[in-house]
Every structure is written in C-alpha cells, then in structure tokens.
Design a protein around this motif. Structure first.
Motif, PDB file in Angstrom:
ATOM      1  N   ARG A 222      31.156  40.758  42.863  1.00 51.58           N
ATOM      2  CA  ARG A 222      32.009  39.580  43.066  1.00 51.58           C
ATOM      3  C   ARG A 222      31.602  38.446  42.114  1.00 51.58           C
ATOM      4  O   ARG A 222      32.439  37.823  41.465  1.00 51.58           O
ATOM      5  CB  ARG A 222      31.915  39.088  44.513  1.00 51.58           C
ATOM      6  CG  ARG A 222      32.927  37.965  44.827  1.00 51.58           C
ATOM      7  CD  ARG A 222      32.608  37.228  46.118  1.00 51.58           C
ATOM      8  NE  ARG A 222      32.428  38.087  47.251  1.00 51.58           N
ATOM      9  CZ  ARG A 222      33.442  38.620  47.970  1.00 51.58           C
ATOM     10  NH1 ARG A 222      34.683  38.369  47.645  1.00 51.58           N
ATOM     11  NH2 ARG A 222      33.169  39.397  48.992  1.00 51.58           N
ATOM     12  N   ASP A 250      41.248  41.927  46.080  1.00 57.92           N
ATOM     13  CA  ASP A 250      42.106  41.576  47.224  1.00 57.92           C
ATOM     14  C   ASP A 250      41.643  40.288  47.895  1.00 57.92           C
ATOM     15  O   ASP A 250      42.418  39.369  48.126  1.00 57.92           O
ATOM     16  CB  ASP A 250      42.012  42.692  48.285  1.00 57.92           C
ATOM     17  CG  ASP A 250      43.264  43.530  48.288  1.00 57.92           C
ATOM     18  OD1 ASP A 250      43.961  43.522  47.263  1.00 57.92           O
ATOM     19  OD2 ASP A 250      43.513  44.170  49.336  1.00 57.92           O
ATOM     20  N   GLU A 251      40.345  40.255  48.219  1.00 60.06           N
ATOM     21  CA  GLU A 251      39.772  39.094  48.923  1.00 60.06           C
ATOM     22  C   GLU A 251      39.909  37.825  48.092  1.00 60.06           C
ATOM     23  O   GLU A 251      40.241  36.763  48.620  1.00 60.06           O
ATOM     24  CB  GLU A 251      38.296  39.347  49.247  1.00 60.06           C
ATOM     25  CG  GLU A 251      38.092  40.339  50.375  1.00 60.06           C
ATOM     26  CD  GLU A 251      36.602  40.739  50.563  1.00 60.06           C
ATOM     27  OE1 GLU A 251      36.322  41.475  51.513  1.00 60.06           O
ATOM     28  OE2 GLU A 251      35.744  40.303  49.745  1.00 60.06           O
ATOM     29  N   GLU A 252      39.672  37.964  46.815  1.00 67.16           N
ATOM     30  CA  GLU A 252      39.728  36.773  45.941  1.00 67.16           C
ATOM     31  C   GLU A 252      41.166  36.291  45.815  1.00 67.16           C
ATOM     32  O   GLU A 252      41.411  35.077  45.767  1.00 67.16           O
ATOM     33  CB  GLU A 252      39.144  37.093  44.567  1.00 67.16           C
ATOM     34  CG  GLU A 252      37.676  37.470  44.586  1.00 67.16           C
ATOM     35  CD  GLU A 252      36.753  36.292  44.898  1.00 67.16           C
ATOM     36  OE1 GLU A 252      36.841  35.259  44.219  1.00 67.16           O
ATOM     37  OE2 GLU A 252      35.937  36.415  45.832  1.00 67.16           O
ATOM     38  N   ALA A 253      42.123  37.229  45.778  1.00 63.81           N
ATOM     39  CA  ALA A 253      43.540  36.852  45.668  1.00 63.81           C
ATOM     40  C   ALA A 253      43.964  36.110  46.934  1.00 63.81           C
ATOM     41  O   ALA A 253      44.669  35.103  46.871  1.00 63.81           O
ATOM     42  CB  ALA A 253      44.398  38.079  45.440  1.00 63.81           C
ATOM     43  N   LYS A 254      43.506  36.633  48.094  1.00 64.03           N
ATOM     44  CA  LYS A 254      43.838  35.971  49.377  1.00 64.03           C
ATOM     45  C   LYS A 254      43.262  34.568  49.398  1.00 64.03           C
ATOM     46  O   LYS A 254      43.923  33.611  49.762  1.00 64.03           O
ATOM     47  CB  LYS A 254      43.257  36.789  50.547  1.00 64.03           C
ATOM     48  CG  LYS A 254      44.116  37.978  50.900  1.00 64.03           C
ATOM     49  CD  LYS A 254      43.870  38.432  52.343  1.00 64.03           C
ATOM     50  CE  LYS A 254      44.486  39.805  52.556  1.00 64.03           C
ATOM     51  NZ  LYS A 254      43.496  40.897  52.352  1.00 64.03           N
ATOM     52  N   GLU A 255      41.993  34.467  48.981  1.00 61.91           N
ATOM     53  CA  GLU A 255      41.306  33.170  48.960  1.00 61.91           C
ATOM     54  C   GLU A 255      42.058  32.179  48.084  1.00 61.91           C
ATOM     55  O   GLU A 255      42.227  31.015  48.438  1.00 61.91           O
ATOM     56  CB  GLU A 255      39.884  33.352  48.420  1.00 61.91           C
ATOM     57  CG  GLU A 255      39.103  32.073  48.396  1.00 61.91           C
ATOM     58  CD  GLU A 255      37.738  32.264  49.052  1.00 61.91           C
ATOM     59  OE1 GLU A 255      36.762  31.774  48.499  1.00 61.91           O
ATOM     60  OE2 GLU A 255      37.666  32.930  50.087  1.00 61.91           O
ATOM     61  N   SER A 257      45.187  32.119  47.452  1.00 65.18           N
ATOM     62  CA  SER A 257      46.535  31.773  47.939  1.00 65.18           C
ATOM     63  C   SER A 257      46.499  30.841  49.139  1.00 65.18           C
ATOM     64  O   SER A 257      47.541  30.336  49.551  1.00 65.18           O
ATOM     65  CB  SER A 257      47.304  33.054  48.285  1.00 65.18           C
ATOM     66  OG  SER A 257      46.732  33.653  49.424  1.00 65.18           O
ATOM     67  N   VAL A 258      45.295  30.612  49.744  1.00 65.30           N
ATOM     68  CA  VAL A 258      45.273  29.696  50.901  1.00 65.30           C
ATOM     69  C   VAL A 258      45.047  28.247  50.464  1.00 65.30           C
ATOM     70  O   VAL A 258      44.636  27.979  49.365  1.00 65.30           O
ATOM     71  CB  VAL A 258      44.189  30.090  51.962  1.00 65.30           C
ATOM     72  CG1 VAL A 258      44.591  31.364  52.664  1.00 65.30           C
ATOM     73  CG2 VAL A 258      42.813  30.145  51.354  1.00 65.30           C
TER      74      VAL A 258
END
Ligand code: ADE
Length: 258
Positions: A222, A250-255, A257-258
């Motif tokens: 990461r 995936d996790e970084e993309a979600k992070e 987008s918030v």
C-alpha cells in the motif's frame, strides 16, 4: 567480510566524526569495516599547500587541482599494491554527473573485495584531468548539488556497511528493508498500544504470525502504491502480492471517493 574504504578529502574533520559514531563505529570495532581518511592537503605542492586555483577561461569559483589527487591515488596504489583482496583499488568520484547510487550498488559495494577509494571533490569542480587520467567511477546520490563529495561518500559507506552480516543487531532487518526488493517499508509500532488517541493496529497484538506477515506485506504494498507507484511498475508480483494489490486498489479508490 570486511569493507575497506579510503576517503581522500580536504576536510578530514568533516568525515572523521561520522565514522566515529553509532553503527559505523561499531562496524569498525567488530572488524567488519576498515576506514582510512587521507588529507589531500598532504599531497599538495609548495609551501602554501594550495589545493585549488582559478578556472582557465575565467568565470566564478575555484577549481580543485588535479596533481594532488593523482599523488594521493598513486600513494595508495604504492601502499596497497594491486593484487590481494582489500589491496587493489576501486576508484570512486562522488559527483552529480555520476550514475545513480541505488540499493543494488550498495550491495555491490558490500561484496567488493577491492578497497573503495572515494575522491571527494570540492569548490566549483575538479580539474577534468582527474577524470581523464584516473578514470574514476562517477556516482551520484541524487539530482541535487552538494558542496562536496564527503557527505555522498559517507552516505554510500553507510548504505553498504549496514548490509554486512553482523553490523545490524538483527540479521533479518537488512533483508526486510525497504528497497531490499524494491518495496517501501511497512509501518512499525512500539509501546504503548494507544498513544494520543492513535491505536496500534489490532492484528499486531494478535500473536497470529501469519496474519501479521500478511498485514505487513499488504501495508508495504500500500505504501509503495501510494508513494512510489513507479517501483511497482518495475517489478513482477507474486500471486499473493497481486491479490493484495487488487484489494488495496479497491480500498484506495473507495477512500478517495468519500
Ligand atoms: N557532489 C556534489 N553533489 C553530489 C551529488 N548529488 N552526488 C554525489 N556527489 C556530489
């Protein structure tokens, strides 16, 4: 295994204190590193011990003279001969024009049987005939300009020495290093378990070695993905790394987008 280093410099007092502290000191006490600092002033000519002069063609600044460097290197060659391990020389010139210093080169230096001889330039430059006549390897520690070659020489020695078995307390620390395999390091924590509202990740307290190994691997990936994605492009990934990286992306993309 002993790393033999010679530093030819106009400023021995800049170099000696660093060699006399911490890991570099301990490595020498253990016989894993041997250093000799040579004062370039001792190889100058005349009463005034002049080491630099104005540039031919004019312009600002001073140029380091070539003759004292030739004499210093010749003296080392005479002293050490040219045959046995630790006696023939590998001549190095720290310079912003050199090939980049990397972890690979640090490993190569660690394994070098010849003496590493660092010629430290100063002032605006060094008379070109040092390069033409002695053909040193030019090595740069980064794309910026320092006042002299002493700090780069110490940087290179430090990076090589800590890779010698027995220099670091824990023989594994050099292997799991950031860059040992072109990945950045995972985060480290020590006591207390909570500090100023920041808790140590639960998994590190779990005692589950496999879960800890996986977490560390993932966080190393990461960190590299976030800070140095170029390093990931340059290396092939194991199946496990590829799976972890998919989760991270995936996790970084979600992070994001918030
Ligand atoms: N001498 C001056 N700047 C330098 C650099 N970036 N690397 C190595 N030697 C240097």
């Amino acid at each position: 295994m002993t790393l033999h280093c010679d530093i030819i410099t106009l400023f021995p007092d800049l170099v000696q204190p660093v060699l006399g502290q911490s890991m570099l000191k301990r490595a020498q006490e253990k016989g894993l590193l041997e250093t000799r600092v040579h004062n370039l002033r001792d190889y100058t000519e005349g009463r005034h011990l002049v080491a630099d002069d104005t540039p031919y063609g004019g312009g600002a600044g001073m140029v380091m003279k070539a003759e004292p460097v030739f004499r210093a290197v010749e003296a080392l060659r005479r002293q050490y001969g040219e045959s046995e391990a630790g006696t023939s020389l590998r001549l190095l010139l720290p310079s912003p024009q050199g090939r980049p210093f990397t972890q690979r080169l640090a490993e190569e230096f660690r394994d070098e049987r010849r003496r590493l001889v660092f010629v430290c330039g100063h002032y605006e430059g060094i008379d070109e005939r040092v390069r033409l006549g002695l053909a040193p390897e030019e090595i740069s520690i980064g794309d910026y300009v320092l006042t002299g070659g002493e700090l780069p020489a110490l940087v290179m020695i430090d990076a090589a020495v800590r890779l010698i078995p027995g220099v670091l307390g824990d023989p594994e620390s050099a292997e799991r290093d950031s860059f040992a395999e072109s990945l950045l390091d995972y985060p480290h924590y020590t006591r207390p378990a909570e500090l100023r509202g920041l808790a140590v990740p639960e998994v590190l307290l779990s005692g589950n070695h496999e879960a800890i190994r996986l977490w560390r691997r993932k966080e190393a990936l990461r960190s590299t993905y976030r800070k140095r994605p170029d390093l990931l492009r340059d290396r092939s990934l194991s199946d496990e790394d590829r799976r972890l990286l998919e989760v991270i992306v995936d996790e970084e993309a979600k992070e994001a987008s918030v």
